[in-house]
Design a protein around this motif. Sequence first.
Motif, short mmCIF file in Angstrom:
data_model
loop_
_atom_site.label_atom_id
_atom_site.label_comp_id
_atom_site.label_asym_id
_atom_site.label_seq_id
_atom_site.Cartn_x
_atom_site.Cartn_y
_atom_site.Cartn_z
N ILE A 1 -15.96 14.74 19.43
CA ILE A 1 -17.29 14.91 18.82
C ILE A 1 -17.20 15.09 17.31
O ILE A 1 -18.19 15.49 16.68
N GLY A 2 -16.06 14.83 16.71
CA GLY A 2 -15.94 15.04 15.26
C GLY A 2 -15.09 13.96 14.63
O GLY A 2 -14.93 12.87 15.19
N GLN A 3 -14.57 14.29 13.46
CA GLN A 3 -13.68 13.37 12.76
C GLN A 3 -12.56 12.94 13.71
O GLN A 3 -11.95 13.76 14.38
N SER A 4 -12.29 11.65 13.74
CA SER A 4 -11.33 11.10 14.70
C SER A 4 -9.97 11.78 14.62
O SER A 4 -9.28 11.67 13.60
N PHE B 1 -14.22 18.65 16.85
CA PHE B 1 -13.07 18.28 17.66
C PHE B 1 -13.54 17.70 19.01
O PHE B 1 -13.72 16.48 19.10
N VAL B 2 -13.75 18.54 20.00
CA VAL B 2 -14.07 18.01 21.33
C VAL B 2 -15.04 18.92 22.10
O VAL B 2 -15.11 20.12 21.85
N VAL B 3 -15.74 18.32 23.05
CA VAL B 3 -16.28 19.08 24.17
C VAL B 3 -15.37 18.76 25.36
O VAL B 3 -14.76 17.69 25.44
N GLN B 4 -15.27 19.71 26.27
CA GLN B 4 -14.39 19.54 27.43
C GLN B 4 -15.15 20.00 28.66
O GLN B 4 -15.92 20.96 28.61
N PHE B 5 -14.95 19.28 29.77
CA PHE B 5 -15.71 19.63 30.96
C PHE B 5 -14.88 19.43 32.23
O PHE B 5 -13.84 18.78 32.22
N GLY B 6 -15.38 19.99 33.30
CA GLY B 6 -14.70 19.93 34.58
C GLY B 6 -14.83 21.28 35.27
O GLY B 6 -15.83 21.97 35.13
N ASP B 7 -13.78 21.64 35.99
CA ASP B 7 -13.78 22.87 36.78
C ASP B 7 -13.21 24.01 35.95
O ASP B 7 -12.00 24.09 35.75
N VAL B 8 -14.08 24.89 35.48
CA VAL B 8 -13.62 25.97 34.61
C VAL B 8 -12.67 26.91 35.35
O VAL B 8 -11.90 27.65 34.73
N ASP B 9 -12.73 26.90 36.67
CA ASP B 9 -11.84 27.74 37.46
C ASP B 9 -10.58 27.00 37.91
O ASP B 9 -9.83 27.48 38.77
N GLY B 10 -10.34 25.84 37.34
CA GLY B 10 -9.19 25.04 37.75
C GLY B 10 -7.86 25.77 37.60
O GLY B 10 -6.89 25.45 38.29
N GLU B 11 -7.85 26.75 36.71
CA GLU B 11 -6.62 27.52 36.48
C GLU B 11 -6.34 28.55 37.56
O GLU B 11 -5.24 29.09 37.64
N ASP B 12 -7.37 28.87 38.31
CA ASP B 12 -7.27 30.00 39.24
C ASP B 12 -7.13 29.47 40.67
O ASP B 12 -8.09 28.97 41.25
N PRO B 13 -5.92 29.57 41.22
CA PRO B 13 -5.69 28.98 42.54
C PRO B 13 -6.70 29.47 43.58
O PRO B 13 -7.05 28.73 44.51
#
Lengths: 297, 297
Positions: free
Chosen positions: A192-195, A97-109
């Motif tokens: 990263i996988g089947q479209s 499916f996917v890899v995802q990146f960014g701020d893992v704490d983005g959910e936590d104000p």
Amino acid sequence: MTRHALLPALALMLLMPAAAAEAPAGYRSVQEILDASPDSDWHTPGAENLLYMDLDDGRVVIELAPDFAPAHAGNIRTLAREGFWDGTSIYRAQDNFVVQFGDVDGEDPARARPLGSARTHLPAEFQRPSQGLAITALPDRDGWAARTGFVGDFAVAGDGGHTWLAHCYGAVGAGRNNDEDSSIGAELYVVIGQSPRQLDRNITLVGRVLKGMELLSATRRGPEPMGFYEDPAQRTPIRSIRLASDVPAGQRTPLQVLRTDSRTFADTVEARRNRRDAFYKRPAGHVDLCNIPLPVR
Amino acid sequence: MTRHALLPALALMLLMPAAAAEAPAGYRSVQEILDASPDSDWHTPGAENLLYMDLDDGRVVIELAPDFAPAHAGNIRTLAREGFWDGTSIYRAQDNFVVQFGDVDGEDPARARPLGSARTHLPAEFQRPSQGLAITALPDRDGWAARTGFVGDFAVAGDGGHTWLAHCYGAVGAGRNNDEDSSIGAELYVVIGQSPRQLDRNITLVGRVLKGMELLSATRRGPEPMGFYEDPAQRTPIRSIRLASDVPAGQRTPLQVLRTDSRTFADTVEARRNRRDAFYKRPAGHVDLCNIPLPVR
């Protein structure tokens, strides 16, 4: 004797030159077509549209698609210029499916990284009018859309009036919540996988990986079902994400992309539709949009 | 506020229960459908058709397809029983294509492992007559074949008279050289990227991975273009490959597979064709054969 011929097996599938002598007259493999291409069939994407994602193991080069997601591309440029992703991580890897990146704490104000001067709300950019786009159409039918093809360096699908980026391997998108306009380009994912074409027109794609996919696709998968790492030590650190145009010339990654409106590209598509080297016994007479890699050198 | 809602973003794509409250009446996510399924819709594949591939990081479970490749399945059983693969390796990982494993010295007569009582020549098993097969057909069109569907645990494609296994993610095939009957099942590959359907009917598929794909798909990629590791230290050691039927009951991996001829499976296909949870804005009205995972529990 088959025994000693097994190893090359799949090798021949993609390395056609070795088999060319046995191929029907006139057939050229993709590699032979590329080797014979004029330099004028290649182009260098603008540095203001290239992102360098530097990992411990190397560099991933992403091309933004401002013709399709201008607001997201603009915000991503701002985030890169201000170092938003430096020291963040790939915090999710879901198999097929996917890899995802960014701020893992983005959910936590309390812990979220500041967004600096980036915008905190953007419109959804799922599709755009076809008018004004030069589309190189593919000849084959597609179950997901009335037509498919390429615009610049991007795989696209469309109907009569609209065109959209397609979720092929290497496509880069902006994670969102249930509201269609809830993405701002800070949390990104790469296929990263089947479209997963069911996502087309359901989420804003912002570009594609041009180089370094193998650094993302081989990421150790996180726990099922979603692939989010519970253990921070398993996340992949991101040293930095910068715009190529902000990187000194000597640190840039030279690359050229085959023009999708070139004769050379059309020839590679046909060579993939009907493989006539010594390995293939039944040319398919077909190729799906997401089975056509974009040649990069 | 979008900022704090970004992380679940893609999360919601596959974890539907959280969004179910907002979904149209009557819509059930794939997970909800599976959770409500009767035990009679699940089956346990025969132990004589299951291969356990034990790596340092865990076990990959492969199901053989003797209905499609009886000669290869038979030879693979012999090779497994005689320990052919014990101590071999995954010696190739090509991005968006395949991992390949077996005897990396198979090409070298002086170093090749003995094949024991395995056969050294097999017929190509690219397709078989459709007669005698119970095919669960899919409703959507496919560019690669006149029809697609499932037979038992396997994704298949076909024309009027013949049916063949399809090169979807997780498909397992037998490497060969240019001669179509040059595979014996000793060197095997597994699809780890976009489905290379152009290989359908060009090479003998022998089965599919049921469990443990993430142990293969995250393999560090070998050097381009083919992904064969030049450095032996980079290959992934294979401790052993054994038939489940040769493994003591206490060491077997319990698993059940959803019957593809069940109502539950049909319901999951329809839920994938038209996703109507709170995340999706435009149900695709379509799904490709290789976008349908086989539920395994």
